[in-house]
Design a protein around this motif. Structure first.
Motif, PDB file in Angstrom:
ATOM      1  N   CYS A 245       6.986  -2.799   8.862  1.00 49.27           N
ATOM      2  CA  CYS A 245       6.543  -3.143   9.875  1.00 49.27           C
ATOM      3  C   CYS A 245       7.274  -2.438  11.063  1.00 49.27           C
ATOM      4  O   CYS A 245       8.570  -2.170  11.072  1.00 49.27           O
TER       5      CYS A 245
ATOM      6  N   CYS B 176       4.630  -4.517   5.957  1.00 51.61           N
ATOM      7  CA  CYS B 176       3.325  -4.195   6.568  1.00 51.61           C
ATOM      8  C   CYS B 176       2.846  -3.164   5.599  1.00 51.61           C
ATOM      9  O   CYS B 176       3.177  -1.732   6.204  1.00 51.61           O
TER      10      CYS B 176
ATOM     11  N   ILE C 215      -1.794  -5.539   5.039  1.00 53.07           N
ATOM     12  CA  ILE C 215      -2.597  -5.630   6.311  1.00 53.07           C
ATOM     13  C   ILE C 215      -4.090  -5.754   6.131  1.00 53.07           C
ATOM     14  O   ILE C 215      -4.666  -6.496   6.951  1.00 53.07           O
TER      15      ILE C 215
ATOM     16  N   LEU D 260      -2.833  -7.222  10.831  1.00 47.95           N
ATOM     17  CA  LEU D 260      -1.450  -6.712  11.660  1.00 47.95           C
ATOM     18  C   LEU D 260      -1.580  -7.408  12.972  1.00 47.95           C
ATOM     19  O   LEU D 260      -2.519  -7.442  13.609  1.00 47.95           O
TER      20      LEU D 260
END
Length: 190
Positions: A86, A128, A133, A138
């Motif tokens: 992320c 992430c 995702i 996201l």
């Protein structure tokens, strides 16, 4: 802009100095002896006074530079150990401000990405990845916080006692630069 203002101030002050010197010169001329030494002494007084005005009126930006250097170390992209993959970014404003308690600090903007909507509990701590995702979507976020003028502390000001951190400089035992958060998480400078 700051330098332009300083140059304008210098020009204005020089104009004042020249006017004051001309006034002083006219008071010296009627005297019986008008020596170069007297004229030079008067000129030095006027120009010296004008120089003091320029220095006193110069903006405090120069004094803020050492503070900015300390706080600027937070201005970076980070890897979040609890949210691998992320985005994490902090941008530090270039000018310090005084807070409600009279302390000097720098405004910072935190920004990044996470997966899923806010408030998912344990899902907030997932990374992430392509898989997460696709599954949770996201999302981007940003908010403001403060960095102390000394550049040692950062406070997101969420009021939860967790989003408060200290700068960690690399050591022999822990070779990473970044932020150690109150909850034990770390953001490592990329």
């Amino acid at each position: 802009q700051t330098m332009r203002a300083v140059y304008q101030l210098i020009l204005l002050t020089t104009g004042w100095a020249a006017t004051a010197f001309a006034f002083e010169l006219t008071t010296l001329l009627p005297s019986a002896v008008c020596s170069r030494r007297k004229m030079l002494g008067q000129f030095q007084k006027v120009v010296g006074g004008a120089a003091c005005l320029v220095v006193a009126a110069a903006p405090p930006a120069a004094a803020a530079v050492p503070l900015l250097r300390s706080a600027a170390r937070f201005d970076a992209k980070y890897t979040d150990m609890l949210h691998p993959g992320c985005d994490r970014r902090i941008e530090v404003a270039p000018t310090p401000t005084r807070g409600e308690r009279g302390t000097t600090s720098f405004l910072v903007k935190f920004s990044g990405t996470d997966v899923g909507p806010e408030g998912l509990g344990p899902l907030v701590k997932i990374g992430c990845t392509d898989e997460t995702i696709d599954k949770y979507k996201l999302r981007s976020w940003s908010f403001e916080g403060r960095v102390s003028a000394t550049g040692s502390d950062v406070d997101i000001d969420a009021g939860d006692g967790i989003h408060v951190g200290k700068w960690h400089a690399s050591t022999e035992d822990q070779e990473w630069d970044g932020i150690r958060w109150a909850d034990g998480n770390r953001w490592v400078v990329k």
